[in-house]
Scaffold this active site. Structure first.
Site, PDB file in Angstrom:
ATOM      1  N   LYS A 188      44.993  36.204  15.718  1.00 25.32           N
ATOM      2  CA  LYS A 188      43.775  36.681  14.926  1.00 25.32           C
ATOM      3  C   LYS A 188      43.999  36.466  13.486  1.00 25.32           C
ATOM      4  O   LYS A 188      45.013  36.149  12.861  1.00 25.32           O
ATOM      5  CB  LYS A 188      43.659  38.286  15.459  1.00 25.32           C
ATOM      6  N   TYR A 236      34.006  37.744  23.864  1.00 25.03           N
ATOM      7  CA  TYR A 236      34.176  39.255  24.334  1.00 25.03           C
ATOM      8  C   TYR A 236      33.088  39.944  24.799  1.00 25.03           C
ATOM      9  O   TYR A 236      32.478  41.021  24.630  1.00 25.03           O
ATOM     10  CB  TYR A 236      34.483  40.063  22.905  1.00 25.03           C
ATOM     11  N   PHE A 260      32.477  49.930  19.516  1.00 23.14           N
ATOM     12  CA  PHE A 260      33.395  49.516  18.534  1.00 23.14           C
ATOM     13  C   PHE A 260      33.258  47.975  18.293  1.00 23.14           C
ATOM     14  O   PHE A 260      33.782  47.439  17.479  1.00 23.14           O
ATOM     15  CB  PHE A 260      35.060  49.743  18.793  1.00 23.14           C
ATOM     16  N   ARG A 290      50.673  38.088  28.328  1.00 23.77           N
ATOM     17  CA  ARG A 290      50.620  39.488  27.948  1.00 23.77           C
ATOM     18  C   ARG A 290      51.610  40.237  27.701  1.00 23.77           C
ATOM     19  O   ARG A 290      51.581  41.234  26.776  1.00 23.77           O
ATOM     20  CB  ARG A 290      49.746  40.146  28.905  1.00 23.77           C
ATOM     21  N   THR A 338      47.788  46.535  23.794  1.00 24.13           N
ATOM     22  CA  THR A 338      46.598  46.466  22.832  1.00 24.13           C
ATOM     23  C   THR A 338      46.826  47.379  21.549  1.00 24.13           C
ATOM     24  O   THR A 338      46.593  46.718  20.460  1.00 24.13           O
ATOM     25  CB  THR A 338      45.334  47.321  23.409  1.00 24.13           C
ATOM     26  N   ARG A 367      53.379  41.899  19.190  1.00 25.50           N
ATOM     27  CA  ARG A 367      52.828  43.295  18.508  1.00 25.50           C
ATOM     28  C   ARG A 367      53.684  43.930  18.242  1.00 25.50           C
ATOM     29  O   ARG A 367      53.892  44.744  17.275  1.00 25.50           O
ATOM     30  CB  ARG A 367      51.553  43.815  19.464  1.00 25.50           C
ATOM     31  N   ASN A 385      46.041  43.633  15.550  1.00 27.75           N
ATOM     32  CA  ASN A 385      46.936  43.658  16.234  1.00 27.75           C
ATOM     33  C   ASN A 385      47.420  42.146  16.418  1.00 27.75           C
ATOM     34  O   ASN A 385      48.273  41.807  17.549  1.00 27.75           O
ATOM     35  CB  ASN A 385      46.821  44.287  17.569  1.00 27.75           C
ATOM     36  N   HIS A 399      45.627  37.584  20.573  1.00 28.38           N
ATOM     37  CA  HIS A 399      44.856  37.904  21.690  1.00 28.38           C
ATOM     38  C   HIS A 399      45.583  37.023  22.995  1.00 28.38           C
ATOM     39  O   HIS A 399      46.179  35.811  22.510  1.00 28.38           O
ATOM     40  CB  HIS A 399      43.354  37.223  21.543  1.00 28.38           C
ATOM     41  N   GLU A 418      38.000  31.011  28.664  1.00 28.58           N
ATOM     42  CA  GLU A 418      38.592  31.213  27.350  1.00 28.58           C
ATOM     43  C   GLU A 418      38.779  29.628  26.792  1.00 28.58           C
ATOM     44  O   GLU A 418      38.567  29.128  25.540  1.00 28.58           O
ATOM     45  CB  GLU A 418      39.462  32.022  26.957  1.00 28.58           C
TER      46      GLU A 418
HETATM   47  N1  UDP Z   1      40.211  47.010  20.115  1.00 26.39           N
HETATM   48  C1  UDP Z   1      40.336  48.034  19.129  1.00 26.39           C
HETATM   49  N2  UDP Z   1      40.330  49.284  19.854  1.00 26.39           N
HETATM   50  C2  UDP Z   1      39.954  49.536  21.096  1.00 26.39           C
HETATM   51  C3  UDP Z   1      39.887  48.299  21.972  1.00 26.39           C
HETATM   52  C4  UDP Z   1      39.831  47.245  21.454  1.00 26.39           C
HETATM   53  O1  UDP Z   1      40.647  47.880  18.111  1.00 26.39           O
HETATM   54  O2  UDP Z   1      39.954  50.704  21.552  1.00 26.39           O
HETATM   55  C5  UDP Z   1      40.316  45.451  19.780  1.00 26.39           C
HETATM   56  C6  UDP Z   1      41.807  45.087  19.565  1.00 26.39           C
HETATM   57  O3  UDP Z   1      41.762  44.152  18.502  1.00 26.39           O
HETATM   58  C7  UDP Z   1      41.692  44.489  21.101  1.00 26.39           C
HETATM   59  C8  UDP Z   1      40.292  43.681  21.196  1.00 26.39           C
HETATM   60  O4  UDP Z   1      39.599  44.910  20.479  1.00 26.39           O
HETATM   61  O5  UDP Z   1      42.887  43.402  20.820  1.00 26.39           O
HETATM   62  C9  UDP Z   1      39.886  43.673  22.427  1.00 26.39           C
HETATM   63  O6  UDP Z   1      40.186  44.574  23.582  1.00 26.39           O
HETATM   64  P1  UDP Z   1      40.860  44.570  24.900  1.00 26.39           P
HETATM   65  O7  UDP Z   1      40.699  45.918  25.232  1.00 26.39           O
HETATM   66  O8  UDP Z   1      40.663  43.206  25.503  1.00 26.39           O
HETATM   67  O9  UDP Z   1      42.450  44.353  24.237  1.00 26.39           O
HETATM   68  P2  UDP Z   1      43.598  43.304  24.184  1.00 26.39           P
HETATM   69  O10 UDP Z   1      43.231  42.598  25.606  1.00 26.39           O
HETATM   70  O11 UDP Z   1      43.291  42.385  23.011  1.00 26.39           O
HETATM   71  O12 UDP Z   1      45.032  43.797  24.296  1.00 26.39           O
HETATM   72 MG    MG Z   2      41.443  41.354  26.482  1.00 25.53          MG
END
Ligand code: UDP
Ligand code: MG
Length: 160
Positions: A20, A60, A68, A96, A102, A113, A123, A126, A137
């Site tokens: 990111k 997304y 958000f 992952r 996350t 992370r 964070n 992705h 994707e």
């Molecule tokens: N995100 C956030 N707050 C939240 C949920 C999501 O900041 O409560 C942001 C964060 O950058 C995250 C991205 O949105 O990585 C995508 O969310 P997802 O739930 O898909 O998390 P990931 O798969 O990236 O762990």
């Molecule tokens: Mg995700």
């Protein structure tokens, strides 16, 4: 070298891993790439890209209705991202795990992370959450000619 006969014939899965804007700006690109390389994964696609709103709304698509989302969009267009397709055994689930949770504060040390960041809005990376989404994707972020089928010289030393 091990015999070519030992080369796996099964199709290996791919994951879409993206660094990111904060990860790029903080100079973490090389370190993140190194982790996937050292684990034994094979790079199948790599580029720097400035994303736009339309692309991020597709990427997304499950989050566009969340309160958000505007903040997520602003974060993700704040600078270029590094788009990667990594290939290998169980790379989606393992990617992952390598990324961590996350929320970086919930991420174990040793994860990307868990080692490099502190905030959910910063964070730095992705990773696809399923093989199906990984394929979608990769098709969304890369042109067909940008994902390259090739053989790694190390393959027979990494796979039985
Ligand atoms: N995100 C956030 N707050 C939240 C949920 C999501 O900041 O409560 C942001 C964060 O950058 C995250 C991205 O949105 O990585 C995508 O969310 P997802 O739930 O898909 O998390 P990931 O798969 O990236 O762990
Ligand atoms: Mg995700």
């Amino acid at each position: 070298a091990p015999s070519a006969v030992s080369r796996p014939t099964m199709a290996m899965e791919r994951s879409y891993i993206m660094i990111k804007p904060d990860g790029v700006q903080r100079g973490l690109v090389g370190k993140i790439i190194t982790r996937f390389e050292e684990r034994g994964y094979k790079l199948a696609g790599l580029k720097l890209k400035q994303a736009d709103e339309a692309l991020l709304k597709k990427h997304y698509k499950d989050l566009v209705d969340k309160p958000f989302f505007p903040k997520l969009l602003a974060y993700m267009i704040s600078g270029p991202v590094v788009c990667m397709a990594w290939e290998g055994k169980d790379v989606v689930a393992m990617g992952r795990k390598m990324l961590g949770e996350t929320n970086p504060l919930a991420s174990a040390p040793g994860t990307i992370r868990g080692d490099f960041c502190l905030e959910v809005w910063r964070n730095i990376c992705h990773g696809s959450d399923s093989v199906e989404n990984a394929d979608k994707e990769i098709a969304l972020w890369f042109g067909e000619a940008e994902v390259v089928d090739h053989e790694s010289a190390m393959q027979d030393w990494i796979y039985e």
